[in-house]
Structures are given as structure tokens and as C-alpha cells.
Design an enzyme around this catalytic site. Structure first.
Site, PDB file in Angstrom:
ATOM      1  N   HIS A 126      -2.776  -5.610   0.578  1.00  0.00           N
ATOM      2  CA  HIS A 126      -2.232  -5.920   1.909  1.00  0.00           C
ATOM      3  C   HIS A 126      -2.167  -7.430   2.150  1.00  0.00           C
ATOM      4  CE1 HIS A 126      -2.054  -1.930   3.835  1.00  0.00           C
ATOM      5  NE2 HIS A 126      -3.142  -1.633   3.147  1.00  0.00           N
TER       6      HIS A 126
ATOM      7  N   GLU B 111      -0.408  -8.885   4.187  1.00  0.00           N
ATOM      8  CA  GLU B 111      -0.036  -9.136   5.586  1.00  0.00           C
ATOM      9  C   GLU B 111      -1.203  -9.115   6.561  1.00  0.00           C
ATOM     10  OE1 GLU B 111      -0.161  -4.652   5.401  1.00  0.00           O
ATOM     11  OE2 GLU B 111       0.360  -6.289   4.027  1.00  0.00           O
TER      12      GLU B 111
ATOM     13  N   CYS C 214       0.834  -1.208   0.000  1.00  0.00           N
ATOM     14  CA  CYS C 214       0.000   0.000   0.000  1.00  0.00           C
ATOM     15  C   CYS C 214       0.867   1.255   0.000  1.00  0.00           C
ATOM     16  CB  CYS C 214      -0.975  -0.050   1.172  1.00  0.00           C
ATOM     17  SG  CYS C 214      -2.408   1.039   0.973  1.00  0.00           S
TER      18      CYS C 214
END
Length: 288
Positions: A197, A199, A103
């Protein structure tokens, strides 16, 4: 292995995120990296903060890799926080320490290498980026190893890469955001990044929807904040029980976004790439 997590969030954003999910973006990265690389050590720094003590190029070489988190900062704003972030990323490139970012982490790397970032205007990706596809270069790139021809991934952002810098390669795209994944080579350094994202958990997706509910309504993705809450509740439910096929159907998601290992594909691939450079046997089968 030793990793440096550079938290792009300023202090107030870290507090808001901890209030909603119990950890900052950097703390999420630390948790995921240590899960993917057992025995790894992670140091977390906050380059946007005025009082943050940051390693220079020589200190950065002590790490196997640097990871840059997301942030509500706008990479095109000429503010002290952004200037500190850009200076840090230029040092990372110059140190030749491999780096990964998601991001705003991608956007900071783009700006630091000479590219441009812009506001998305009326467009948004909120909750999930849909139907991401690899470019011809991306299909052969190790960052996207294991991804199918099209996939969805957690995403929530109001800025995007406008132009990649010289020495960059577009790896993935979709119908909303042209630059979904890229490799950047600059000043001797190597960066792999994604606009989405890999993660974060589904619980964190739900919390992000709630934090940005007013913006989501303002841009026509929902009629009311109650509608946003209803979607967030479905995502929360799927987080609690990923086997809920009814919730997956209502959200239009498959295992690429639901299953934690598949959701983390790009981050696992990057860590595997770094590990093979340092310890050839480590992470040999982390991602599939």
C-alpha cells in the site's frame, strides 16, 4: 488531469475504515493523488455496490487513469460484489485507460485478465511487507524507479496472487509473497500494481493493525491483542514524529517506509508516467 478512483471496498468496509481513520480507501487515494498532481480532479466510484452507476469503455476513455483500491473482498469468491468488480476491471482493460492498483486492486486486475488469486493460509503480512526486492525486469521498470535493492512497505493482507495472467511481468517479490509488484497487459490495456500500500499513511497502518488484531493473533504474529496494540502505538508515534529514531529502530524501518514521498514511490511513478503521456512537463520530478 482527470483520474477515476474505483473503490474496491464494499459499503460495510468503508464504514469501518471511516470509523478508524476518518476516510475510506478511495478517499485516501483521492487525497494522495490530488497532493501528487496539483490541480487534478478525481471522481470516486464504488464498483462493488449494486446501485453504483459505472462508466463503460467509452466513458472510461475520458479519464487519464483509473486507480483501484484495496478491499477485504476475496477476488476468488463468486459473489455479486466480486463479479461487479471483475466486470469493471475488464472494461478498464478494454478501454485502454492506464490503471494502477494496490493490494486487492492488483488481485482484481489479475483475475480479470485470467490469472488466479488464493488465500495465504497460515502466512500473513501485517503492518509492513519486509525486504521486497525487484526482479531483473522490475529493476528496469519505471514503476520501481527510485527504490533501493530492498525495501519495506505498508502491507496487510490474507490473500495473494497465485498465478499471473498471460501478458504479465513479475516486477518485485519477497520471502512471504511471491508477487509483490507486476505489470499486466491485457485486451489492449496496461495495468501496474503492487500487493502493498504505497498510498497509506503510518496512521492508517496502525489502524489496520487494530482492525485485524484478532487475525494477527490467530496466525501467530502476536501473542495477544495487547501486543498488537503496542506495535500499533509505536507506528502511531512514528506517524506523529517521523524523526523518532528510537521508534524506527524498534520497528526496524527506514526512510523507505517512514518518509511519505518515498513510501508513495510506486504511485508517484505511475502518475508521472501517465502525466508524461498527457502533459510532458507535469510531475517531471515527483519521485526520487
Amino acid at each position: 488531469m482527470h483520474f477515476l478512483v474505483a473503490e474496491s471496498e464494499p459499503a460495510d468496509a468503508r464504514r469501518r475504515r471511516r470509523d478508524s481513520v476518518g476516510r475510506s480507501s478511495g478517499e485516501t487515494f483521492v487525497d494522495v493523488v490530488t497532493a501528487l498532481v496539483p490541480g487534478a480532479t478525481c471522481h470516486r466510484i464504488t464498483p462493488a455496490d449494486a446501485d453504483s452507476v459505472l462508466p463503460g469503455r467509452a466513458g472510461l476513455r475520458d479519464y487519464d487513469a483509473v486507480l483501484l483500491t484495496g478491499s477485504p473482498l476475496h477476488a476468488y469468491d463468486d459473489t455479486p460484489e466480486v463479479r461487479r468488480e471483475l466486470a469493471f476491471m475488464r472494461a478498464v482493460f478494454g478501454s485502454r485507460t492506464p490503471a494502477f492498483g494496490s493490494c486487492a486492486g492488483l488481485q482484481i486486475a489479475v483475475m480479470a485478465a485470467g490469472g488466479t488469486v488464493r488465500a495465504m493460509g497460515s502466512r500473513r503480512e501485517a503492518g509492513f511487507a519486509r525486504r521486497i526486492t525487484a526482479t531483473a525486469a522490475g529493476a528496469a521498470h519505471p514503476l520501481l524507479r527510485g527504490r533501493p535493492p530492498a525495501w519495506d512497505a505498508p502491507a496487510i493482507h490474507s490473500d495473494e496472487v497465485a498465478e499471473l495472467p498471460a501478458g504479465a511481468t513479475l516486477l518485485a517479490t519477497n520471502g512471504v509473497t511471491r508477487v509483490q509488484a507486476a505489470e499486466i497487459r491485457h485486451d489492449g490495456g496496461l495495468f501496474w500494481g503492487v500487493q502493498y500500500h504505497p498510498e497509506i499513511s503510518l496512521c492508517e497502518v496502525a489502524a489496520a493493525l487494530r482492525r485485524d488484531a484478532d487475525d494477527i493473533v490467530a496466525h501467530g504474529l502476536a501473542q495477544t491483542e495487547a501486543d498488537v496494540e503496542a506495535t500499533a502505538a509505536l507506528v502511531d508515534g512514528l506517524h506523529g514524529d517521523p524523526r523518532r529514531r528510537d521508534l524506527a529502530w524498534r520497528l526496524g524501518l527506514d526512510a523507505q517506509a517512514i518518509d511519505a514521498d518515498r513510501r508513495r514511490t510506486e504511485l508517484g511513478n505511475f502518475l508521472g508516467h501517465v502525466a508524461r503521456r498527457s502533459v510532458p512537463s507535469l510531475l517531471s520530478g515527483a519521485c526520487g
